[in-house]
Every structure is written in structure tokens, then in C-alpha cells.
Design a protein around this motif. Structure first.
Motif, PDB file in Angstrom:
ATOM      1  N   PHE A  65       0.835  -1.205   0.000  1.00 56.55           N
ATOM      2  CA  PHE A  65       0.000   0.000   0.000  1.00 56.55           C
ATOM      3  C   PHE A  65       0.870   1.255   0.000  1.00 56.55           C
ATOM      4  O   PHE A  65       0.665   2.172  -0.811  1.00 56.55           O
ATOM      5  CB  PHE A  65      -0.895  -0.038   1.239  1.00 56.55           C
ATOM      6  CG  PHE A  65      -1.859   1.116   1.356  1.00 56.55           C
ATOM      7  CD1 PHE A  65      -2.943   1.224   0.507  1.00 56.55           C
ATOM      8  CD2 PHE A  65      -1.693   2.091   2.341  1.00 56.55           C
ATOM      9  CE1 PHE A  65      -3.848   2.274   0.628  1.00 56.55           C
ATOM     10  CE2 PHE A  65      -2.580   3.136   2.477  1.00 56.55           C
ATOM     11  CZ  PHE A  65      -3.666   3.231   1.614  1.00 56.55           C
ATOM     12  N   VAL A 247      -0.761  -0.383  -4.823  1.00 53.74           N
ATOM     13  CA  VAL A 247      -1.650   0.228  -3.845  1.00 53.74           C
ATOM     14  C   VAL A 247      -2.962  -0.557  -3.750  1.00 53.74           C
ATOM     15  O   VAL A 247      -3.464  -0.835  -2.659  1.00 53.74           O
ATOM     16  CB  VAL A 247      -1.941   1.703  -4.196  1.00 53.74           C
ATOM     17  CG1 VAL A 247      -2.872   2.331  -3.158  1.00 53.74           C
ATOM     18  CG2 VAL A 247      -0.645   2.502  -4.300  1.00 53.74           C
ATOM     19  N   ILE A 248      -3.493  -0.945  -4.905  1.00 53.87           N
ATOM     20  CA  ILE A 248      -4.740  -1.724  -4.923  1.00 53.87           C
ATOM     21  C   ILE A 248      -4.519  -3.089  -4.277  1.00 53.87           C
ATOM     22  O   ILE A 248      -5.347  -3.556  -3.475  1.00 53.87           O
ATOM     23  CB  ILE A 248      -5.251  -1.884  -6.370  1.00 53.87           C
ATOM     24  CG1 ILE A 248      -5.606  -0.512  -6.961  1.00 53.87           C
ATOM     25  CG2 ILE A 248      -6.466  -2.809  -6.412  1.00 53.87           C
ATOM     26  CD1 ILE A 248      -5.979  -0.550  -8.439  1.00 53.87           C
ATOM     27  N   THR A 251      -4.242  -2.603  -0.550  1.00 53.67           N
ATOM     28  CA  THR A 251      -5.554  -2.324   0.046  1.00 53.67           C
ATOM     29  C   THR A 251      -6.350  -3.617   0.212  1.00 53.67           C
ATOM     30  O   THR A 251      -6.983  -3.849   1.256  1.00 53.67           O
ATOM     31  CB  THR A 251      -6.347  -1.341  -0.830  1.00 53.67           C
ATOM     32  OG1 THR A 251      -5.577  -0.142  -1.028  1.00 53.67           O
ATOM     33  CG2 THR A 251      -7.674  -0.984  -0.186  1.00 53.67           C
ATOM     34  N   TRP A 255      -7.600  -5.053   3.733  1.00 46.99           N
ATOM     35  CA  TRP A 255      -9.033  -5.292   3.953  1.00 46.99           C
ATOM     36  C   TRP A 255      -9.264  -6.734   4.399  1.00 46.99           C
ATOM     37  O   TRP A 255      -9.994  -7.008   5.342  1.00 46.99           O
ATOM     38  CB  TRP A 255      -9.791  -4.995   2.672  1.00 46.99           C
ATOM     39  CG  TRP A 255     -11.268  -4.773   2.817  1.00 46.99           C
ATOM     40  CD1 TRP A 255     -12.099  -5.282   3.776  1.00 46.99           C
ATOM     41  CD2 TRP A 255     -12.088  -3.960   1.967  1.00 46.99           C
ATOM     42  NE1 TRP A 255     -13.386  -4.861   3.575  1.00 46.99           N
ATOM     43  CE2 TRP A 255     -13.416  -4.045   2.469  1.00 46.99           C
ATOM     44  CE3 TRP A 255     -11.847  -3.188   0.832  1.00 46.99           C
ATOM     45  CZ2 TRP A 255     -14.489  -3.380   1.851  1.00 46.99           C
ATOM     46  CZ3 TRP A 255     -12.922  -2.538   0.227  1.00 46.99           C
ATOM     47  CH2 TRP A 255     -14.209  -2.619   0.728  1.00 46.99           C
ATOM     48  N   MET A 288     -15.262   4.006   1.078  1.00 49.91           N
ATOM     49  CA  MET A 288     -14.672   4.036  -0.258  1.00 49.91           C
ATOM     50  C   MET A 288     -15.575   4.778  -1.238  1.00 49.91           C
ATOM     51  O   MET A 288     -15.111   5.647  -1.999  1.00 49.91           O
ATOM     52  CB  MET A 288     -14.424   2.612  -0.753  1.00 49.91           C
ATOM     53  CG  MET A 288     -13.850   2.551  -2.156  1.00 49.91           C
ATOM     54  SD  MET A 288     -13.271   0.899  -2.631  1.00 49.91           S
ATOM     55  CE  MET A 288     -14.802  -0.022  -2.591  1.00 49.91           C
ATOM     56  N   ALA A 304      -8.224   5.504  -8.589  1.00 49.38           N
ATOM     57  CA  ALA A 304      -7.992   4.254  -7.856  1.00 49.38           C
ATOM     58  C   ALA A 304      -7.335   4.556  -6.510  1.00 49.38           C
ATOM     59  O   ALA A 304      -7.658   3.924  -5.492  1.00 49.38           O
ATOM     60  CB  ALA A 304      -7.108   3.322  -8.680  1.00 49.38           C
ATOM     61  N   CYS A 308      -8.849   3.574  -2.777  1.00 52.34           N
ATOM     62  CA  CYS A 308      -8.083   2.768  -1.817  1.00 52.34           C
ATOM     63  C   CYS A 308      -7.927   3.487  -0.484  1.00 52.34           C
ATOM     64  O   CYS A 308      -8.087   2.889   0.585  1.00 52.34           O
ATOM     65  CB  CYS A 308      -6.714   2.426  -2.404  1.00 52.34           C
ATOM     66  SG  CYS A 308      -6.775   1.239  -3.771  1.00 52.34           S
TER      67      CYS A 308
END
Length: 446
Positions: A65, A247-248, A251, A255, A288, A304, A308
Motif C-alpha cells: 500500500f 496500492v490496490i 488495500t 481489507w 470508499m 484508484a 483505496c
């Protein structure tokens, strides 16, 4: 030569710790604190084992991230700063951290009631007495060693969260020293005061912190703010994120791991864990969506990166309330926290402080929102503001101020001490060529 001596001293310390571990007695510290083996519930053990693994996954998730957000010259160094905490803090936790957090309370008494400020460092030093039997007041259905290891993952990720504030300009060995000092003198006393049965914030103020909004996110957020102020601005504060897919990915890992973080904090496979699981994902989804819509109505494109950040803000804000509120209420928690954090992130005065990855706006502000909303919405014993608990809200407000002051001032002092021992900031030349090469002789693009 000075640098070589510092690393030699560090190696000597870890050698002493490793050898000392061979001579520790693992007998029970106080057999009266523990229940019999038949009190262990197999389903609870299975769930907390899984939850501990999920929380561990959050730290490498955080490294992706953060790593994807920084410039290409600092990807490896930023990711390593998060990842290395798995080694440093895990060992520190076994040697003395767990004892300082959950050992016999050291504090003061008032009206015949004891209020703990920190644990006795000798109670569980080197995990002495941390056995497979359940503890009667801290983890009554799982082995005490499992409770200790589950809590260790929280201690690991907290200093790792701070790294985003001073990314691209901190000396690696100075960072190692700082996270040790932070864990010993900020994290462990705060953990003890909030989560130990005799802790001051728990016993006197009645602070509700289900999974770490205060202990983890507020402490990291205010330490991040202090770090950004102490280290000052980067020479080139404007950078393009090097890898949005990182980063995605990060995330998603955060999560996923957060289910262990929040639902695991029920310390049992029960209805509370199920509710915490639901509120966690719904608050994050709400935050989000709120973040990207709020960006759009303020003239910013849907991104995006924004999606995130919004998701993580929702996870942060729901953490202290996860097991205390309903799923429908978690939608509001995600919504209002995303709006406030987004406004803070884009506030010009806060932007003037070079918090590289906006750690304070996300974790500090998100943690504050979570603590306030918990005091407003929480159900159950010692009800919240909406359920007639005016005193709970008042106590939370006072505790909030105390925690903010303690974590910010404590971290500020520790940065100063660290800088006196080993300068925190890299040279201008090292910053220019990037920390990947200057600190680690590695390159993301090679």
C-alpha cells in the motif's frame, strides 16, 4: 566507520538477546491466574489462530500500500520499513513488550482501586509463564500463548503505519531505533491502559476500543504527525506514485487481514465476532464510495488511489466500534469518517506539513472519528451517548485529549532522542538518488 559501529552494536544486542533466551525459565509466573486446560474451546482456538495469521498479513499488505504510493526511487526502502517491523517488534514483544503491555499493573491507587499505567517488565519477560493454559481474565477460552501472539501482530503493524509520514527521507538504522523506543514507551503503556483489565483508561475512563482505534491508529497517526514535523519537508515534496496496482493489492490485503484484526478481537468464535466481521466490511465499502463521490463533487477526478485511501479510512474508523454497533450504523461511520478525513487530507494547513502519505489525515483523524463515534453509537454495557450514556461520552472526550497529548508529545520526544543518538534524516545526496540505492543498494526498476 560510525555507521559500521552502530550496526556492530545492534548485532551485539541481538546476540545477547538470542543467548539470553536459552536461560529463561518457562514455568508459570502465577498459577492462580490460569484456568485448567478443559476450559479451552476448540472453535475459539481455531478462529484466533486464523485471525492472528490474517493480522500478520496486514503488515506486508501495508508495505504494498505504501510502496506503490512513493516515487520509484524509494519503493523498496518504503516497503522494507513496514516489513522489517515483523522482525524487530516480534522479538521485542517476546523479550519485554508483552510483559509491559499485559503484565502485572504498575500504577497508582485511589479510593482503594488500582489503576495501571504500564505492565511489570518482569512478569512475562521472554514469555515466562506464557503457557498453553487459558488466562482467567484476559483470554479464558484460548491458550494464553495464542492471546500473546495475536496481540503481537497489533504491536507489529502500529510502528509500520508511521513510516508513511517520513517516507523518502529517513535513515534506516535511525528508523529501527525509533520503532523500538516507540513500542516501549508509547505503544506498550497505551496498550496496557486501554486493554489490560486494570488499565487506567479501561478501568477509570471506561474507554471502548474494540480492536485498536486508540491503541493502534491514534498512536500511529499522532506519531506520524510528530515525525513529519521533526524531519521536515523533502527536497522534492512532489512525486508521482510509482505503482498504483501495488496500492490496490495492498488495500485488498489490508481489507482481508482486517477481518482478523477486528473480528478476531472478540477473542472467540461467537456472535460478536460475526457482527464485527460485518461492520468492518460495510464501513469500508461505505467510506470508499463516499470518498470517490466527495472527490468528484469537489472537482477532483475519481481515482484508484482515492478509492483505496477511502477504503482504508473506513477500516480505521470502524476499528474501535466494530463489535459495539450494528451493520446499518457502520454505514454512517464509514460515510462521516471519509468526509472528515478527506477534508483534512486536502486542508491547506495540513498540506503544508510534509506528511508524505497522509498518515495523520487517514489514521490519526480516522482513529479520532472512530473513538468519538464509538462513544456516540455503541450498544451494550456502559451505553453510549445515543443510549443514555452521557458519562461514557464525557470520559471518552477526556481520554481522547489525553491520548492525543501523550502519543504526540511522547513520539516527539522519542524522535529528538533518536536524532541525538543517530541522525534521523539522510543526507541531501542520499535523498536525491533515492533511499533504495543509498540505504540498501537495491533498485525497483533493475
Amino acid at each position: 566507520m560510525k555507521t559500521e559501529k552502530r550496526w556492530m552494536v545492534s548485532f551485539v544486542i541481538i546476540t545477547i538477546v538470542a543467548i539470553a533466551g536459552l536461560f529463561q525459565n518457562s514455568d508459570l509466573t502465577n498459577a492462580g491466574e490460569f484456568l485448567k486446560e478443559e476450559n479451552i474451546v476448540g472453535a475459539d482456538v481455531a478462529w484466533i489462530l486464523a485471525a492472528a495469521g490474517l493480522v500478520l498479513l496486514m503488515t506486508p499488505g501495508l508495505s504494498f500500500f505504501y510502496g506503490g504510493m512513493v516515487g520509484s526511487k524509494n519503493v523498496i526502502s518504503t516497503m522494507l520499513q513496514s516489513f522489517i517491523a515483523l522482525g524487530v517488534i516480534s522479538m521485542l514483544w517476546v523479550v519485554v513488550g508483552f510483559s509491559l503491555s499485559f503484565g502485572e499493573s504498575i500504577g497508582f491507587s485511589a479510593d482503594g482501586i488500582h489503576y495501571g499505567l504500564i505492565g511489570n517488565p518482569l512478569t512475562y519477560a521472554f514469555f515466562k509463564g506464557v503457557s498453553t493454559l487459558p488466562h482467567h481474565s484476559m483470554a479464558s477460552t484460548i491458550p494464553f500463548v495464542l492471546f500473546a501472539l495475536f496481540q503481537m501482530k497489533f504491536a507489529v503493524i502500529t510502528p509500520a503505519l508511521i513510516t508513511g509520514s517520513f517516507a523518502e527521507r529517513v535513515r534506516f538504522i535511525s528508523y529501527l531505533l525509533f520503532i523500538v523506543l516507540f513500542s516501549l514507551f508509547v505503544y506498550t503503556p497505551l496498550c496496557h491502559m486501554v486493554w489490560h483489565p486494570d488499565g487506567l483508561l479501561n478501568k477509570y475512563f471506561g474507554v471502548k476500543d474494540f480492536a485498536g482505534g486508540t491503541v493502534v491508529h491514534m498512536s500511529a497517526g499522532f506519531a506520524a504527525l510528530a515525525g513529519a514535523l521533526v524531519l521536515g519537508k523533502r527536497k522534492n515534496p512532489h512525486h508521482q506514485p510509482s505503482n498504483i496496482p501495488f496500492v490496490i493489492l495492498g488495500t485488498g490485503m489490508l481489507w482481508f487481514g482486517w477481518f482478523g484484526f477486528n473480528a478476531g478481537s472478540a477473542l472467540a468464535a461467537n456472535a460478536t465476532a460475526a457482527m464485527a466481521f460485518g461492520t468492518t466490511t460495510i464501513a469500508s465499502g461505505s467510506a470508499m464510495m463516499t470518498w470517490i463521490f466527495f472527490d468528484r463533487i469537489n472537482g477532483r477526478k475519481v481515482s484508484a488511489l482515492g478509492a483505496c485511501i477511502g477504503a482504508v479510512v473506513g477500516l480505521v474508523a470502524i476499528t474501535p466500534a466494530a463489535g459495539f454497533i450494528t451493520i446499518s450504523e457502520s454505514i454512517f461511520v464509514g460515510f462521516i469518517s471519509a468526509v472528515v478525513s478527506n477534508m483534512m487530507l486536502n486542508w491547506k494547513k495540513l498540506k503544508s506539513i510534509d506528511d508524505t502519505l497522509d498518515v495523520f489525515a487517514c489514521h490519526g483523524v480516522g482513529g479520532i472519528m472512530g473513538m468519538i463515534l464509538t462513544a456516540i453509537l455503541a450498544h451494550g454495557e456502559n451505553a453510549s451517548l445515543l443510549h443514555g450514556g452521557w458519562s461514557v461520552f464525557a470520559h471518552h472526550t477526556v481520554a481522547l485529549i489525553l491520548v492525543c497529548g501523550f502519543t504526540f508529545c511522547g513520539a516527539l520526544l522519542l524522535y529528538k532522542i533518536t536524532d541525538m543518538i543517530i541522525p534521523l534524516r539522510v543526507s541531501e545526496e542520499s535523498e536525491k538518488i533515492g533511499l533504495d540505492l543509498s540505504q540498501h543498494s537495491e533498485s525497483f526498476n533493475s
